[in-house]
Design a protein around this motif. Structure first.
Motif, PDB file in Angstrom:
ATOM      1  N   SER A 291       0.524  -0.999  -0.295  1.00 20.92           N
ATOM      2  CA  SER A 291      -0.155   0.204  -0.110  1.00 20.92           C
ATOM      3  C   SER A 291       0.781   0.994  -0.007  1.00 20.92           C
ATOM      4  N   LYS A 292      -0.166   2.483   0.317  1.00 21.30           N
ATOM      5  CA  LYS A 292       1.209   3.562   0.235  1.00 21.30           C
ATOM      6  C   LYS A 292       2.201   3.729   1.174  1.00 21.30           C
ATOM      7  N   THR A 293       0.866   3.194   2.961  1.00 24.70           N
ATOM      8  CA  THR A 293       1.571   3.101   3.585  1.00 24.70           C
ATOM      9  C   THR A 293       3.276   2.134   3.096  1.00 24.70           C
ATOM     10  N   ASP A 294       3.015   1.264   2.948  1.00 20.81           N
ATOM     11  CA  ASP A 294       4.111  -0.011   2.837  1.00 20.81           C
ATOM     12  C   ASP A 294       4.886   0.847   2.235  1.00 20.81           C
ATOM     13  N   VAL A 295       5.267   1.656   0.894  1.00 23.48           N
ATOM     14  CA  VAL A 295       6.124   2.655   0.158  1.00 23.48           C
ATOM     15  C   VAL A 295       6.972   2.750   0.475  1.00 23.48           C
ATOM     16  N   GLU A 296       5.916   3.780   1.885  1.00 25.95           N
ATOM     17  CA  GLU A 296       6.510   4.919   2.564  1.00 25.95           C
ATOM     18  C   GLU A 296       7.728   3.824   3.605  1.00 25.95           C
ATOM     19  N   ASP A 297       7.300   3.068   3.807  1.00 31.00           N
ATOM     20  CA  ASP A 297       8.006   2.748   5.203  1.00 31.00           C
ATOM     21  C   ASP A 297       9.020   1.590   4.833  1.00 31.00           C
ATOM     22  N   ALA A 298       9.086   1.327   3.985  1.00 36.77           N
ATOM     23  CA  ALA A 298       9.905   0.912   3.055  1.00 36.77           C
ATOM     24  C   ALA A 298      10.997   1.824   2.344  1.00 36.77           C
ATOM     25  N   GLU A 299      10.349   2.823   2.153  1.00 37.73           N
ATOM     26  CA  GLU A 299      11.520   4.042   2.009  1.00 37.73           C
ATOM     27  C   GLU A 299      12.531   4.403   3.230  1.00 37.73           C
ATOM     28  N   GLU A 300      11.537   4.253   3.889  1.00 38.93           N
ATOM     29  CA  GLU A 300      11.921   4.458   5.093  1.00 38.93           C
ATOM     30  C   GLU A 300      13.583   4.099   6.058  1.00 38.93           C
ATOM     31  N   ASP A 301      12.816   2.599   6.007  1.00 42.75           N
ATOM     32  CA  ASP A 301      13.675   1.674   5.837  1.00 42.75           C
ATOM     33  C   ASP A 301      15.057   1.485   5.167  1.00 42.75           C
ATOM     34  N   GLN A 302      14.979   2.056   4.297  1.00 41.28           N
ATOM     35  CA  GLN A 302      16.320   2.336   3.499  1.00 41.28           C
ATOM     36  C   GLN A 302      16.214   1.279   2.619  1.00 41.28           C
ATOM     37  N   LYS A 303      14.912   0.670   2.119  1.00 39.35           N
ATOM     38  CA  LYS A 303      15.038  -0.470   1.951  1.00 39.35           C
ATOM     39  C   LYS A 303      14.871  -0.023   0.275  1.00 39.35           C
ATOM     40  N   TYR A 304      15.210  -1.105  -1.349  1.00 38.33           N
ATOM     41  CA  TYR A 304      14.634  -1.001  -2.237  1.00 38.33           C
ATOM     42  C   TYR A 304      13.691   0.161  -2.606  1.00 38.33           C
ATOM     43  N   LEU A 305      13.251   0.484  -4.203  1.00 37.23           N
ATOM     44  CA  LEU A 305      12.138   1.140  -4.121  1.00 37.23           C
ATOM     45  C   LEU A 305      10.970   0.731  -4.105  1.00 37.23           C
ATOM     46  N   ILE A 306      10.010   0.515  -3.396  1.00 33.59           N
ATOM     47  CA  ILE A 306       9.082  -0.529  -3.933  1.00 33.59           C
ATOM     48  C   ILE A 306       7.951   0.420  -4.773  1.00 33.59           C
ATOM     49  N   GLN A 307       6.584  -0.268  -5.632  1.00 33.78           N
ATOM     50  CA  GLN A 307       6.149   0.175  -6.250  1.00 33.78           C
ATOM     51  C   GLN A 307       4.922  -0.058  -5.529  1.00 33.78           C
ATOM     52  N   LEU A 308       3.207   0.673  -5.599  1.00 40.94           N
ATOM     53  CA  LEU A 308       2.015   0.055  -5.245  1.00 40.94           C
ATOM     54  C   LEU A 308       2.000  -1.161  -5.905  1.00 40.94           C
ATOM     55  N   GLY A 309       1.018  -1.702  -4.976  1.00 41.49           N
ATOM     56  CA  GLY A 309       1.227  -3.068  -5.250  1.00 41.49           C
ATOM     57  C   GLY A 309       1.646  -3.760  -6.173  1.00 41.49           C
ATOM     58  N   GLN A 310       2.855  -3.693  -5.713  1.00 40.99           N
ATOM     59  CA  GLN A 310       3.957  -4.902  -5.602  1.00 40.99           C
ATOM     60  C   GLN A 310       4.371  -6.019  -4.213  1.00 40.99           C
ATOM     61  N   VAL A 311       4.107  -7.367  -4.788  1.00 41.29           N
ATOM     62  CA  VAL A 311       4.312  -7.930  -4.052  1.00 41.29           C
ATOM     63  C   VAL A 311       4.984  -8.281  -2.928  1.00 41.29           C
ATOM     64  N   GLY A 312       4.792  -8.227  -1.643  1.00 43.79           N
ATOM     65  CA  GLY A 312       5.655  -8.576  -0.394  1.00 43.79           C
ATOM     66  C   GLY A 312       5.602  -9.124   0.585  1.00 43.79           C
ATOM     67  N   ILE A 313       6.558 -10.199   1.104  1.00 43.78           N
ATOM     68  CA  ILE A 313       6.133 -11.086   1.848  1.00 43.78           C
ATOM     69  C   ILE A 313       6.867 -10.899   3.811  1.00 43.78           C
ATOM     70  N   ARG A 314       5.703 -10.581   4.639  1.00 45.42           N
ATOM     71  CA  ARG A 314       6.251 -10.538   6.263  1.00 45.42           C
ATOM     72  C   ARG A 314       6.347 -11.480   6.914  1.00 45.42           C
ATOM     73  N   CYS A 315       6.695 -11.077   8.483  1.00 43.49           N
ATOM     74  CA  CYS A 315       5.959 -12.240   9.477  1.00 43.49           C
ATOM     75  C   CYS A 315       5.089 -12.017   9.368  1.00 43.49           C
ATOM     76  N   LEU A 316       4.310 -13.115   9.750  1.00 41.40           N
ATOM     77  CA  LEU A 316       2.302 -12.566   9.991  1.00 41.40           C
ATOM     78  C   LEU A 316       2.155 -11.866  11.621  1.00 41.40           C
ATOM     79  N   HIS A 317       2.844 -12.227  12.303  1.00 40.68           N
ATOM     80  CA  HIS A 317       2.588 -12.259  13.651  1.00 40.68           C
ATOM     81  C   HIS A 317       3.033 -10.317  13.994  1.00 40.68           C
ATOM     82  N   CYS A 318       4.096  -9.906  13.181  1.00 41.85           N
ATOM     83  CA  CYS A 318       4.591  -8.551  13.303  1.00 41.85           C
ATOM     84  C   CYS A 318       3.347  -7.244  12.837  1.00 41.85           C
TER      85      CYS A 318
END
Length: 447
Positions: A291-318
């Protein structure tokens, strides 16, 4: 040798009395005399070789297959009330092992540990619980010396599998025509083994193990890596395609986790291909679209460029926390073929230290940590195939997208990943296609 009589006088006198020669006589004469006194060598009886030169005609091979298949068709299958005397081998297993191993396994039927079994094998089975599942030779099952196999875990089964054909081929009650038919298949066993994907035999044995012990409390006590089928399966939403549709319809602007249940990376077919440890890990991973929030979080965490709608994976509990999954708890694979490595990174860098993981799951993980993981060659191919069940595909714009063709994993083999719903042409795909062609080549080798 001159000092021998003084050191061992009794030995010297015995040699002189029995051979008429002193031990310090000339060496060669003494040795030649002793060689003449030796009994003549036993004649070796050559084993009957019904296939000279280890070759067999197609006609003879097909005849052996036909005979064994007719006998297999008559074998009972497990029922809901009783599985004793039935076989665990299914037709879809043919692409995982050679013809020889497949039909050798069909000579075994299910048995349950009884009081009489505690006295067998020199009392080594006294710790096995009554009712514990095992396999027995179907030919000598009714005799007093029936050969039974009870393994404490699937790895013991894999390591001692050679004991099964060793017994079947020597079983006195096995019909001669069955023994000869199995020997006929054994001629092409090595050739077919070379054509099978690496790790396929372990997948076959794991399937047999779970068919035997799913829901078996005795297996659970003997081996903590055994879990019921219901614990390994995920929601039936995946099989109906609902999960894939949810990913496709996710709003890329509004965070979806507040509107729906999470979509897990795990699919019901995991238990047909993977170890308990790998099944557990996949159940702790959520698949989502950024989502837009995920894209902003990725930029803040200094990850590579993420696009809206791009599929990611994450810890279910976090992801359930107020701040969501951040840092090492989330990643965006660049391609479907990279999901496996991304999960490995999550497992290595996050899950071992995850503070959000519930205590009961930590206890469960500690019990199955000793379980051997699936071979990486099997995992890589399966991760690609399982991604199709969620409709994931490689986007031409970069990254992974949802909404592709939904293709659940089969029980008979693997296929390559898809790009925008079509077959891809990357190196990973060509490797998977090569592996996919091997079962077909194995069938050709039968001819």
């Amino acid at each position: 040798t001159a000092a021998l009589p003084s050191m061992y006088p009794q030995f010297s006198s015995q040699m002189t009395m029995s051979t008429g020669m002193s031990p310090h006589s000339n060496g060669p004469n003494y040795l030649s005399h002793m060689m003449q006194q030796r009994s003549p060598p036993r004649k070796r009886v050559a084993k009957r070789n019904i296939f000279p030169g280890h070759e067999i005609t197609n006609k003879a091979y097909d005849k052996a297959l036909s005979l064994l298949q007719k006998r297999a068709d008559k074998m009972p299958r497990p029922s809901s009330s009783d599985d004793v005397g039935s076989t665990l081998v299914k037709e879809e297993d043919t692409t995982l092992v050679t013809d020889y191993f497949y039909y050798v396994a069909l000579q075994l039927t299910v048995c349950r540990f009884t009081e009489e079994d505690t006295k067998s094998r020199g009392g080594k089975r006294k710790d096995v619980q009554l009712g514990y599942g095992g396999l027995q030779c179907s030919h000598c099952a009714s005799t007093t010396s029936a050969r039974k196999f009870f393994w404490s875990n699937v790895d013991r089964l894999a390591n001692s599998f050679a004991e099964i054909p060793a017994h079947v081929l020597k079983c006195k009650t096995c019909p001669p025509e069955v023994t000869e038919a199995l020997l006929a298949l054994k001629v092409r066993h090595t050739e077919q083994m070379a054509l099978l994907p690496r790790g396929s035999q372990k997948v076959f044995l794991r399937r047999m193990w779970r068919r035997l012990h799913d829901g078996d409390d005795g297996a659970r006590k003997a081996d903590t890596s055994v879990h019921r089928a219901s614990e390994l399966e995920t929601s039936q939403k995946v099989t109906s395609g609902t999960a894939a549709k949810v990913l496709k319809n996710d709003n890329a602007v509004t965070p979806p986790q507040a509107q729906r249940d999470p979509v897990l990376l795990a699919v019901p077919q995991d238990k047909d291909w993977l170890s308990d440890l790998d099944c557990f890990v996949r159940k702790q991973v959520e698949v989502f679209t950024a989502s837009k929030t995920d894209v902003e979080d990725a930029e803040e965490d200094q990850k590579y460029l993420i696009q809206l709608g791009q599929v990611g994976i994450r810890c279910l509990h976090c992801a359930k926390l107020g701040g969501g999954a951040r840092g090492d708890a989330v990643t965006y694979p660049c391609a479907v073929s990279g999901i496996y490595e991304s999960v490995r990174e999550l497992q290595r860098r996050h899950f071992d230290e995850c503070s959000s993981l519930p205590q009961e799951l930590k206890s469960e993980r500690s019990k199955i940590t000793s379980s051997v993981s699936s071979l990486s060659s099997v995992l890589r191919r399966y991760y690609v195939q399982a991604a199709k069940a969620l409709g994931l595909y490689d986007s031409l714009d970069g990254g992974i997208r949802a909404g592709g063709t939904i293709t659940p994993p089969t029980q008979t083999g693997f296929s390559g990943p898809a790009v925008a719903g079509k077959q891809a042409t990357s190196l990973m795909d060509s490797e998977d296609q090569d592996e996919e062609e091997k079962p077909a080549k194995k069938k050709k080798a039968r001819r």
